[in-house]
Design an enzyme around this catalytic site. Sequence first.
Site, PDB file in Angstrom:
ATOM      1  CG  ASP A  67      -0.211  -0.330   2.523  1.00 37.94           C
ATOM      2  OD1 ASP A  67       1.021  -0.205   2.567  1.00 37.94           O
ATOM      3  OD2 ASP A  67      -0.887  -0.721   3.487  1.00 37.94           O
ATOM      4  CG  ASN A 136      -7.985  -1.168  12.357  1.00 31.49           C
ATOM      5  OD1 ASN A 136      -7.025  -1.843  11.963  1.00 31.49           O
ATOM      6  ND2 ASN A 136      -8.463  -0.150  11.674  1.00 31.49           N
ATOM      7  CG  HIS A 138      -5.176  -1.968   9.136  1.00 32.06           C
ATOM      8  ND1 HIS A 138      -5.222  -0.592   9.201  1.00 32.06           N
ATOM      9  CD2 HIS A 138      -3.877  -2.285   9.429  1.00 32.06           C
ATOM     10  CE1 HIS A 138      -4.032  -0.121   9.503  1.00 32.06           C
ATOM     11  NE2 HIS A 138      -3.196  -1.119   9.658  1.00 32.06           N
ATOM     12  CD  GLU A 143      -8.035   1.090   7.949  1.00 32.73           C
ATOM     13  OE1 GLU A 143      -7.901   0.143   8.749  1.00 32.73           O
ATOM     14  OE2 GLU A 143      -7.391   2.146   8.057  1.00 32.73           O
TER      15      GLU A 143
HETATM   16  P1  PGA Z   1       2.928  -0.783  12.552  1.00 36.46           P
HETATM   17  O1  PGA Z   1       1.670  -0.802  11.604  1.00 36.46           O
HETATM   18  O2  PGA Z   1       3.864  -1.819  12.043  1.00 36.46           O
HETATM   19  O3  PGA Z   1       3.498   0.606  12.406  1.00 36.46           O
HETATM   20  O4  PGA Z   1       2.426  -1.091  13.924  1.00 36.46           O
HETATM   21  C1  PGA Z   1       1.187  -2.037  11.183  1.00 36.46           C
HETATM   22  C2  PGA Z   1      -0.055  -1.832  10.362  1.00 36.46           C
HETATM   23  O5  PGA Z   1      -0.764  -0.845  10.606  1.00 36.46           O
HETATM   24  O6  PGA Z   1      -0.333  -2.668   9.500  1.00 36.46           O
END
Ligand code: PGA
Length: 257
Positions: A67, A136, A138, A143
């Site tokens: 992404d 959450n 994702h 999302e």
């Molecule tokens: P992070 O994010 O590695 O910065 O915790 C992971 C994500 O949001 O997929």
Amino acid sequence: MKIIFVKDYEQMSAEAGELIAAQMKIKPNCVLGLATGSTPEGTYEYLANLYGSNKIDFSKVTSFNLDDYYGLAPEHEQSYRYFMNKHLFSKVNIPIENTHVPSGIAEDIDAACAEYDRAMEASGGVDLQLLGIGINGHIGFNEPDDKFTANTHLVRLDESTIKANARFFDDPKDVPKQAVSMGIKNILQARKILLLASGQNKAEAIYQTVLGPITPSLPASALQLHSDVVLIVDEAAGQKLWDAKKQGKVHEYVRTF
Ligand code: PGA
């Protein structure tokens, strides 16, 4: 799902780095699906060190990132193209033209998303997909929703994601509200998936990913549908799952500490 319980972030990064290195040795022209965020930074450092000591070779590797933010140019310090160049691509011998990150600034985003899917397919498909997870649930920027989205698409970011990622921006108002992300089908088409989680704030999402219902309200739960997922969790992120293991609910696992 095979679960590897490790002590901390450093061990998680080393285990993940070794699995990716093994994939590269088995298939030197492999296609890697890559992720950004705090979670994989240590893994990329580990891989860069392996490369530095001549243990792995990226010259035939192709990569596709999950992404990027909508509206951020590749030169923007918070764009995921910038992140990848900084943390991995500039440190190893991957040909930059073999690296792909969804464009957040394409004039026709829908066409660019379709082209991204086509390029992934034309490459022969992702051999190993690296994933982090949001608090959450994702994966990529898929999302929580009332449906799964299959292919690369424009998404509206969850308030919790915007809040979680505000730490990277000078002003929380600067966090983009939208992003371009691979879809759940893209992710599930990878031959092997490596999911990493570190820290107590991921414990609930990880528990639901492995033992909760398969639901688009926790997108990572779709990984239960894949036959080759390795999950590496540190002690804090794996705590709730470890408690469930003690109740006999987790079967395929190793614990390294
Ligand atoms: P992070 O994010 O590695 O910065 O915790 C992971 C994500 O949001 O997929």
